[in-house]
Design a protein around this motif. Structure first.
Motif, short mmCIF file in Angstrom:
data_model
loop_
_atom_site.label_atom_id
_atom_site.label_comp_id
_atom_site.label_asym_id
_atom_site.label_seq_id
_atom_site.Cartn_x
_atom_site.Cartn_y
_atom_site.Cartn_z
N PHE A 14 23.44 -45.19 96.97
CA PHE A 14 23.31 -46.51 98.25
C PHE A 14 23.80 -46.05 99.41
CE2 PHE A 14 25.51 -50.03 100.30
CZ PHE A 14 24.87 -50.97 99.82
N ALA A 15 24.26 -45.17 99.96
CA ALA A 15 24.10 -44.93 101.04
C ALA A 15 22.83 -44.51 101.64
CB ALA A 15 24.91 -43.29 101.53
N ARG A 16 22.10 -43.01 101.12
CA ARG A 16 20.60 -43.27 100.70
C ARG A 16 19.88 -44.21 102.15
NH1 ARG A 16 15.80 -43.06 96.85
NH2 ARG A 16 13.99 -41.81 97.60
N PHE A 17 20.01 -45.55 102.02
CA PHE A 17 19.08 -47.08 102.42
C PHE A 17 19.67 -46.87 103.93
CE2 PHE A 17 18.84 -46.96 98.34
CZ PHE A 17 18.08 -46.64 97.69
N GLY A 18 21.14 -46.16 104.29
CA GLY A 18 21.88 -46.67 105.64
C GLY A 18 22.01 -48.58 105.38
N SER A 19 22.00 -48.51 107.14
CA SER A 19 21.79 -49.61 107.33
C SER A 19 20.81 -50.39 107.08
CB SER A 19 22.61 -49.75 109.14
OG SER A 19 21.64 -49.06 110.10
N GLU A 20 19.82 -49.82 107.47
CA GLU A 20 18.99 -50.75 107.10
C GLU A 20 18.67 -51.99 105.78
OE1 GLU A 20 13.72 -50.54 106.00
OE2 GLU A 20 15.00 -48.75 105.98
N TYR A 21 19.25 -51.29 104.33
CA TYR A 21 19.03 -51.97 103.65
C TYR A 21 20.68 -53.26 103.89
CZ TYR A 21 20.52 -52.58 98.48
OH TYR A 21 19.94 -52.88 96.88
N LEU A 22 21.45 -52.55 104.44
CA LEU A 22 23.39 -54.37 104.58
C LEU A 22 22.33 -54.67 105.06
CD1 LEU A 22 25.81 -51.88 104.95
CD2 LEU A 22 25.16 -52.74 103.11
N PHE A 23 21.45 -54.72 105.94
CA PHE A 23 20.59 -55.40 107.36
C PHE A 23 19.84 -56.53 106.52
CE2 PHE A 23 17.39 -56.70 109.90
CZ PHE A 23 18.21 -57.52 111.00
N ARG A 24 18.55 -55.77 105.86
CA ARG A 24 17.36 -56.15 104.92
C ARG A 24 18.45 -56.87 104.28
NH1 ARG A 24 14.85 -54.52 99.28
NH2 ARG A 24 16.64 -54.57 98.89
N THR A 25 18.92 -56.98 103.34
CA THR A 25 19.73 -57.85 101.53
C THR A 25 20.07 -59.58 102.76
OG1 THR A 25 19.60 -56.74 100.67
CG2 THR A 25 20.68 -58.21 99.98
N PRO A 26 20.84 -59.77 103.74
CA PRO A 26 20.63 -61.08 103.92
C PRO A 26 20.04 -62.01 104.52
CG PRO A 26 22.31 -59.59 105.13
CD PRO A 26 21.48 -58.30 104.15
N VAL A 27 19.04 -60.96 105.15
CA VAL A 27 18.20 -61.80 106.12
C VAL A 27 16.66 -61.82 105.24
CG1 VAL A 27 15.29 -60.66 107.30
CG2 VAL A 27 18.07 -60.20 108.56
N PHE A 28 17.29 -61.18 103.82
CA PHE A 28 15.70 -61.78 103.20
C PHE A 28 16.21 -63.17 102.36
CE2 PHE A 28 12.70 -58.69 103.55
CZ PHE A 28 11.52 -58.98 103.56
N VAL A 29 17.35 -63.29 102.09
CA VAL A 29 18.44 -64.03 101.31
C VAL A 29 18.15 -65.31 102.39
CG1 VAL A 29 20.41 -64.87 100.01
CG2 VAL A 29 19.80 -62.57 99.98
N ALA A 30 18.38 -65.28 103.70
CA ALA A 30 18.62 -66.05 104.36
C ALA A 30 17.40 -66.80 104.69
CB ALA A 30 19.29 -65.76 105.98
N LEU A 31 15.67 -65.29 104.33
CA LEU A 31 14.99 -66.71 104.46
C LEU A 31 14.27 -67.66 103.75
CD1 LEU A 31 12.39 -63.65 106.62
CD2 LEU A 31 13.29 -65.37 107.23
N CYS A 32 15.20 -66.62 101.95
CA CYS A 32 14.22 -67.64 100.61
C CYS A 32 14.91 -69.05 101.17
CB CYS A 32 15.27 -66.65 99.43
SG CYS A 32 14.25 -64.95 99.42
N LEU A 33 16.27 -69.38 101.41
CA LEU A 33 16.90 -70.29 101.38
C LEU A 33 16.66 -71.32 102.51
CD1 LEU A 33 21.13 -68.98 101.96
CD2 LEU A 33 19.92 -70.18 99.89
N VAL A 34 16.07 -70.53 103.09
CA VAL A 34 14.81 -71.22 104.56
C VAL A 34 14.30 -71.74 103.58
CG1 VAL A 34 13.86 -71.19 106.53
CG2 VAL A 34 16.18 -70.48 106.41
N ALA A 35 12.77 -70.93 103.37
CA ALA A 35 11.70 -71.30 102.18
C ALA A 35 12.24 -72.34 101.28
CB ALA A 35 11.29 -70.09 102.05
N ILE A 36 13.33 -72.61 100.46
CA ILE A 36 13.52 -73.62 99.60
C ILE A 36 14.00 -75.07 100.17
CG2 ILE A 36 15.89 -74.39 98.59
CD1 ILE A 36 16.97 -71.92 97.86
N VAL A 37 14.22 -75.31 101.57
CA VAL A 37 13.86 -76.65 102.26
C VAL A 37 12.82 -76.80 103.41
CG1 VAL A 37 16.40 -76.52 101.89
CG2 VAL A 37 15.57 -76.12 104.06
N VAL A 38 12.56 -75.87 104.20
CA VAL A 38 11.08 -76.15 104.67
C VAL A 38 9.95 -76.07 103.92
CG1 VAL A 38 9.67 -74.81 106.51
CG2 VAL A 38 12.46 -75.32 106.69
N ARG A 39 8.80 -77.22 104.09
CA ARG A 39 7.35 -76.89 103.30
C ARG A 39 6.35 -76.43 104.24
NH1 ARG A 39 5.23 -80.31 98.76
NH2 ARG A 39 3.21 -80.15 99.16
N ASP A 40 7.00 -76.19 105.60
CA ASP A 40 5.38 -76.24 106.55
C ASP A 40 5.25 -74.60 106.21
OD1 ASP A 40 5.39 -73.77 109.03
OD2 ASP A 40 5.16 -76.10 109.40
#
Length: 197
Positions: free
Chosen positions: A144-170
């Motif tokens: 887990f530590a091998r991925f550093g802070s990038e991994y902890l930043f990446r996951t919530p960003v991509f989850v948030a983008l998925c939530l936006v993609a659910i409601v946005v059709r643009d």
């Protein structure tokens, strides 16, 4: 009388076979859908965003098979861990099934189909990002530590983008999202998973 039937290193190939069957079904689904497009190119109008997600999910499946070799380090296999890994593989298969349905009769194009099913697709995709965190933790704190802070930043960003993609059709949002996801995915693999450690 020995209580251990098999060593952890004997158990891992057994689990990998079952996991591989599910992942193989997903790859088959994507390749069959792509072959159907090649065989009948005029049957349904293509949509580049849909095709880009097909490429992204195919890469995700191939990468999943590659990175799951890290499970070899697990010393104590339980049914719960096994069930989790199979569930994760099933979620990836469902992504494939959502990209290529059994029938397109209710839809006029792949664009029409993609946007009508986007809540399911992006809901499952967001869930796989969260499952990946658990999967990474299963492989131990060093992994887990091998991925550093990038991994902890990446996951919530991509989850948030998925939530936006659910409601946005643009269309512009969806083009930007899939392009960024593919570029990042390729970069992530080349930087952190080029060799199995």
């Amino acid at each position: 009388m020995p209580t251990e039937i098999a060593s952890p290193h004997d158990i891992f190939p057994h689990i990998r076979i079952v996991m591989g069957m599910v992942i193989g079904l997903g790859v088959t689904r994507l390749l069959s859908g792509t072959a159907r497009i090649v065989q009948h190119p005029g049957q349904y109008k293509l949509y580049p965003v849909h095709l880009a997600w097909v490429g992204s999910v195919l890469l995700m499946l191939v990468h999943f098979w590659w990175w799951e070799f890290g499970l070899y380090a697990i010393e104590n296999w339980t049914f719960g861990k096994y069930l989790f890994i199979i569930f994760y593989a099933i979620m990836l298969f469902l992504l494939c099934a959502l990209l290529f349905p059994d029938s397109m009769l209710d839809y006029t194009s792949y664009e029409d189909y993609f946007y009508s099913r986007r809540a399911w697709f992006f809901g499952l995709l967001g869930a796989t990002y969260l499952l990946d965190v658990i999967d990474t933790l299963l492989k131990g704190p060093e992994h887990f530590a091998r991925f550093g802070s990038e991994y902890l930043f990446r996951t919530p960003v991509f989850v948030a983008l998925c939530l936006v993609a659910i409601v946005v059709r643009d269309r512009r949002f969806h083009i930007a999202f899939v392009a960024a996801a593919l570029i990042y995915q390729i970069s992530f693999i080349l930087r952190l998973f080029d060799t199995i450690v």
